[in-house]
Design an enzyme around this catalytic site. Structure first.
Site, PDB file in Angstrom:
ATOM      1  N   GLY A 154       5.750   7.840   1.674  1.00 14.55           N
ATOM      2  CA  GLY A 154       5.027   8.658   2.641  1.00 14.55           C
ATOM      3  C   GLY A 154       5.907   9.124   3.910  1.00 14.55           C
ATOM      4  O   GLY A 154       7.117   9.478   3.609  1.00 14.55           O
ATOM      5  N   SER A 155       5.583   9.050   5.011  1.00 12.93           N
ATOM      6  CA  SER A 155       6.354   9.785   6.025  1.00 12.93           C
ATOM      7  C   SER A 155       7.602   9.229   6.320  1.00 12.93           C
ATOM      8  O   SER A 155       8.447   9.737   7.162  1.00 12.93           O
ATOM      9  CB  SER A 155       5.468   9.918   7.199  1.00 12.93           C
ATOM     10  OG  SER A 155       4.482  10.425   7.143  1.00 12.93           O
ATOM     11  N   THR A 156       7.984   7.960   5.939  1.00 12.63           N
ATOM     12  CA  THR A 156       9.231   7.623   5.993  1.00 12.63           C
ATOM     13  C   THR A 156      10.189   8.371   5.497  1.00 12.63           C
ATOM     14  O   THR A 156      11.467   8.501   6.026  1.00 12.63           O
ATOM     15  CB  THR A 156       9.519   6.216   5.611  1.00 12.63           C
ATOM     16  OG1 THR A 156       9.270   6.083   4.292  1.00 12.63           O
ATOM     17  CG2 THR A 156       8.470   5.186   6.234  1.00 12.63           C
ATOM     18  N   PHE A 157       9.925   9.102   4.788  1.00 13.59           N
ATOM     19  CA  PHE A 157      10.791  10.091   4.023  1.00 13.59           C
ATOM     20  C   PHE A 157      11.161  11.255   4.959  1.00 13.59           C
ATOM     21  O   PHE A 157      12.255  11.930   4.631  1.00 13.59           O
ATOM     22  CB  PHE A 157      10.124  10.818   2.811  1.00 13.59           C
ATOM     23  CG  PHE A 157      11.250  11.263   1.680  1.00 13.59           C
ATOM     24  CD1 PHE A 157      12.117  10.523   1.260  1.00 13.59           C
ATOM     25  CD2 PHE A 157      11.220  12.671   1.356  1.00 13.59           C
ATOM     26  CE1 PHE A 157      13.207  11.094   0.198  1.00 13.59           C
ATOM     27  CE2 PHE A 157      11.722  13.407   0.825  1.00 13.59           C
ATOM     28  CZ  PHE A 157      12.920  12.635   0.031  1.00 13.59           C
ATOM     29  N   LYS A 158      10.326  11.322   6.008  1.00 13.64           N
ATOM     30  CA  LYS A 158      10.757  12.407   6.806  1.00 13.64           C
ATOM     31  C   LYS A 158      12.036  12.243   7.596  1.00 13.64           C
ATOM     32  O   LYS A 158      12.862  13.269   8.092  1.00 13.64           O
ATOM     33  CB  LYS A 158       9.809  12.470   8.062  1.00 13.64           C
ATOM     34  CG  LYS A 158       8.558  13.282   7.312  1.00 13.64           C
ATOM     35  CD  LYS A 158       7.112  13.050   8.359  1.00 13.64           C
ATOM     36  CE  LYS A 158       5.973  13.501   7.815  1.00 13.64           C
ATOM     37  NZ  LYS A 158       4.719  13.111   8.431  1.00 13.64           N
TER      38      LYS A 158
END
Lengths: 499, 485
Positions: free
Chosen positions: A221-225
């Site tokens: 999810g957004s941790t990949f941002k």
């Protein structure tokens, strides 16, 4: 009658010769095979003649050997039961060992070359000196807080994992996988009971013996941002560079929306704001702009696609194996970039898969000025009289980003916790930075909640980096609970650890 | 004692060898205690000392009534018997330690019982030597012995299982705590009967024959009684599920016949019948089952003991054989040392598998030495047969020696996987009184015959004093004998 008597003697000679030849075959040629045969209980008895070394952390014995009245003289005991099982593993009587019990088996059993001195002494004293002791880098406070918070999580998630490590050294401070199992039931000398327990654990659909922190990959999810941000910052973007955002972004067949309508509805938003608010449209567009190659390369720099990482003893190639995290194919069948896939991958969806350990490593790299340390679990090896035989000397694994980019990312991630989606991770007295993630997975299933982050103490030292993952969290804002738990783990770890 | 000058009795050599053997037994016991208790118990020497006294007693009897007997037989058997007692005591010690008890008493446990049985066996052996001053006298009772042998063998088969069955084989007569295996004694009696009968009929057996397929077959009526007795014993054994002994009797019969007739065709016929019979039993076991099912299982195990299916089968599995092999392998060349192995992981290590238990602790070298001892006993027995001047003595000594050697081969071949496993005691080693008594009687008989073989040619080695009964100059009821040089 004497001739046939003599011939009978010859017959006996031949028969005895056959026995003698056969004995030579068994006791000479086949001896080693038989000696080490798995059905040969004698090997086991001999193995249990000397006490196996202790596995310990922070002054607590986590695995020790207790004398029994059995044929097998010592029983392995795990006083903390399921809390440390994913790290320690277990050393059963009739199956192969698992975990640190397996990877440090030679040392614990006393067979290691490093303990040759003890064995020579044994020869003269006739005593059976116990095996060597393994001191783990785990911070027992952090581990126990992590376990307690995970199993008592406020959203009722049943599965998940948490990893904490010291960003400066790579020493693992906590490693929890939920649900877990009680190793004691697997090492009992009652063979049938042990086999039954193993069967039941193996058949459990919640997979209690799966080490979710290291062996399971899920969409981050957004941790990949954070990874996409790093790629952007290296490509000339600044913290305050405005990037296009908006309420909805359509790319190919993909429709990207923000988690809520209030998140970055305008046309443009700064990179820092985008991360703080976890702006999906902004990052999807950013990823497409940067291109698949840059995003994939940055993920790889951080440790994605690495399939041979093991954590254990820095001096050996052994250790608990870590599953490779993947960005997945972001390409059309003809080889060109699949922009819709790229847009979705840039926010950690589609085919992106990450282990919790990988998440913690990303946060740790940012906290450590861009240098990623090789993670490890074995802090020290001690002989049975507690003479230090090995002390871990931390190794730099890679430098995925330079210190400038690391500083910028740190600023952005601190903003996430102070002003954005990660507020629940705040801890008094520590500067916490991080990134939340709510990962959609199967249709209709509740999303996974992620949080990756780090903590700096009042002296400005990076004391802990952490990743918490909860599977299938119901009730929205899946990541908030992960953030809360991560904060508490880091608070416990900041009290010291890895010593 | 009347001795012929120039003819050496070698009794002192026997005494010296006996002392050496007892020294080895004492060393074995001491090593066991050192390994098991980390120190010697104050009475570690007692079993060896008691055995020494017993064997010394028999030695004195031999010195007195059979001065020319083979000097090697007694010490070799004493060594094996002593190692047996010491190893059984070692098992007692291991059990006592497992049960958190102190060192077992000298007369407790299977080791103590074996010691007591040794005493009884030696008294029997001495009695036989004292009573039978000339082995030819035995021939008077040949038919009685033959008949008794058959009856003894049949008793367990007829008795209800509760009085005769141990571990699935009906071979015992159990009376309370006391049990004997009559078959062990029957073996001796049948050898005697075969020998007597064949000596009487040997001329006719080797001359009056019909030629068929290039082989001379004796007339049925000449062979009748022997074949009847033999077939009968085989049948009994099959139904007592004791195929090992059946094999032994078969071998015994064929070899005695061969020696008596001097026709090697008997060996060929015997071997053909043997393999044919084994294959038939295997086929019957696969199809009919019944008493042959046991044999079929054992053949399966023998073919592949290490297959998972054979190892884990509920009944008739290869667990024991595999554990025995693993024990032997663990021992390797030098063994773990007495007391340092774990023979208790082999079921029935005190009986059929005692050689595997010993093999783990004394290694290939130790076992080879034991094997040589057995070999020497059998070969010395055959030598007595060759040396003795009468056919009856030749056949009895030859038959007994060969049977003993064959029995060692059958059990050792079985536990080492060379041939299918059949339940047999290891002579002088295995725990159990019947086997020990019967085999010591066998040795006494061999000593008696070897005395005649090595002594002056006046009869049975010369009576110590002229008795009222004169030793017979020829075999009871036999026609004129012609002994080929």
């Amino acid at each position: 009658m004497n001739a046939p008597l003599r011939k009978s003697g010859v017959v006996l000679f031949v028969l005895f010769g056959l026995i003698f030849a056969n004995l030579n075959w068994i006791q000479g040629y086949k001896a080693d095979e038989y000696r080490t045969h798995p059905w040969n209980g004698r090997v086991k008895v001999a193995e249990y003649e000397r006490p196996r070394g202790v596995i310990e952390a922070g002054g607590n014995a986590l695995a020790q050997s207790k004398e029994t009245d059995d044929t097998l003289k010592y029983l392995r005991v795990y006083p903390k039961k399921e809390i440390y099982a994913p790290v320690l593993g277990y050393k059963p009587v009739n199956l192969g060992a698992v975990g640190i019990e397996e990877t440090e088996n030679d040392f614990l059993s006393g067979e290691s070359d490093k303990l040759i001195g003890d064995r020579i002494t044994d020869m003269f004293t006739g005593e059976k000196t116990g095996g060597g002791n393994v001191l783990l880098s785990l911070n027992t406070d952090a581990q126990e807080v992590a376990w307690k918070q995970m199993i008592n999580n406020e959203r009722g998630a049943k599965k998940g994992a948490a990893v904490a490590l010291d960003p400066r050294t790579g020493a693992i401070q906590a490693l929890v996988s939920m649900p877990s199992y009680d190793p004691n039931q697997l090492v009992t000398h009652d063979k049938n009971a042990a086999a039954k327990a193993y069967k039941e654990l193996n058949a459990d659909k919640d997979q209690p013996m799966l080490n979710r922190a290291l062996s399971q990959t899920l969409p981050p999810g957004s941790t990949f941002k954070v990874v996409v941000s790093a790629a952007a910052l290296e490509s000339g973007y600044g913290v305050d560079t405005e990037i296009p955002a908006g309420g909805v972004y359509k790319e190919g067949g993909a429709v990207i929306r923000n988690a809520e309508d209030e998140v970055c509805p305008g046309g443009e938003v700064t990179l820092k704001e985008a991360l703080t608010e976890s702006c999906n449209t902004g990052y999807a567009k950013l990823g497409v702009k940067l291109g698949a190659a840059k995003v994939k390369q940055k993920a790889k720099d951080f440790g994605f696609e690495e399939s041979d990482l093991r954590i254990g003893n820095l001096e050996s190639k052994d250790g608990l194996s870590v599953a490779a995290s993947h960005t997945g194919d972001i390409a059309n069948p003809d080889g060109s970039t699949d922009k819709s896939a790229l847009a979705q991958s840039s926010i950690g969806q589609r085919d992106v898969r990450m282990t919790p350990l990988q998440g913690a490593l990303i946060a740790a790299t940012v906290a450590n000025g861009g240098d990623q340390m090789r993670p490890y679990l074995v802090q020290k090896l001690l002989s049975s009289e507690r003479r230090t035989i090995y002390t871990a000397s931390p190794q730099k694994k890679s430098s995925p980003i330079d210190s400038k980019v690391a500083g910028q990312l740190k600023e952005m991630m601190v903003s996430v916790v102070e002003n954005g989606t990660g507020k629940k991770a705040q801890v008094d007295g520590l500067t916490i930075g991080g990134k939340t993630g709510t990962a959609q997975n199967a249709e209709g299933a509740d999303p996974h909640g992620w949080f990756i982050g780090f903590a700096f103490n009042d002296k400005g030292e990076a004391v802990s980096a952490v990743c918490v993952m909860l599977e299938n969290v119901s009730g929205g804002h899946a990541s908030a609970e992960a953030a809360r738990i991560a904060g508490l783990i880091m608070k416990a770890a900041a009290g010291g650890g890895g010593k | 004692m009347s001795r012929i000058p120039g003819l050496k009795t070698r009794r002192n050599a026997e005494l010296g060898l006996l002392a050496l053997a007892m020294l080895l037994v004492a060393a074995f016991g001491a090593t066991v205690e050192a390994n098991k208790y980390d120190k010697l118990q104050p009475n570690f020497w007692v079993p060896a000392a008691l055995l020494s006294i017993l064997f010394l007693g028999l030695h004195l009897v031999v010195r007195y009534v059979a001065p020319y007997a083979d000097p090697v037989l007694l010490p070799m058997v004493a060594l094996i018997n002593g190692i047996g007692v010491a190893f059984l005591r070692r098992i007692d010690i291991a059990n006592a330690i497992n049960d958190k008890e102190g060192p077992p008493g000298i007369f407790s446990g299977i080791g103590g019982r074996q010691l007591a049985w040794t005493l009884i066996a030696l008294i029997l052996a001495a009695a036989l030597l004292l009573l039978i001053r000339d082995h030819r006298n035995v021939s008077k009772y040949a038919y009685t012995l033959g008949l008794t042998g058959i009856v003894l063998m049949m008793i367990p088969a007829v008795l209800p299982g509760s009085l005769s069955e141990v571990n699935g084989a009906k071979l015992w007569i159990k009376l309370g705590a006391f049990s004997i295996q009559p078959g062990e004694f029957a073996k001796l009696m049948l050898v005697t009967f075969f020998a007597y009968y064949l000596v009487r009929k040997r001329e006719v057996l080797s001359l009056a024959s019909k030629r068929f397929l290039g082989i001379d077959f004796p007339r049925g009526r000449d062979l009748g009684p022997v074949v009847t007795v033999w077939l009968f014993s085989l049948l009994v054994l099959v139904f007592e599920k004791d195929l090992g002994t059946a094999l032994l009797y078969f071998g015994l019969f064929v070899v005695t016949l061969y020696v008596a007739t001097e026709r090697s065709s008997w060996l060929i016929i015997g071997l053909l019948l043997f393999f044919g019979g084994v294959y038939l039993a295997y086929l019957l076991g696969a199809s009919v089952g019944g008493p042959f099912a046991n044999f079929y299982d054992r053949a399966q195990i023998w073919l592949d003991p290490f297959s998972q299916a054979n190892y884990e089968r509920v009944s008739g599995n290869s667990y024991q054989l595999v554990q025995g092999l693993l024990g032997l392998g663990t021992g390797g060349l030098f063994g773990t040392g007495p007391g340092a192995g774990s023979p208790l992981s082999v079921p029935e290590v005190q009986n059929d598998f005692i050689f595997a238990g010993l093999g783990e602790e004394i290694g290939l070298f130790g076992l080879s030495a034991l094997l040589v001892c057995y070999m020497l006993i059998a070969i010395r027995g055959l030598r007595a047969a060759i040396g003795v001047r009468d056919s009856f003595g030749k056949l009895v000594a030859g038959g007994l020696s060969f049977t003993l050697g064959l029995q060692v081969f059958v059990i050792l071949g079985g536990i080492t996987g060379l041939i299918p496993l059949t339940g047999q005691t290891t002579p002088f080693l295995s725990s159990g009184g019947s086997s020990l008594m019967a085999n010591w009687l066998l040795i006494a008989m061999l000593l008696r015959i070897s005395n005649a073989a090595r002594g002056p040619a006046t009869g049975g080695g010369g009576p110590a004093r002229p008795g009222p009964k004169k030793a017979p100059t020829q075999l009871h009821g036999a026609m004129t004998e012609v002994i080929k040089p």
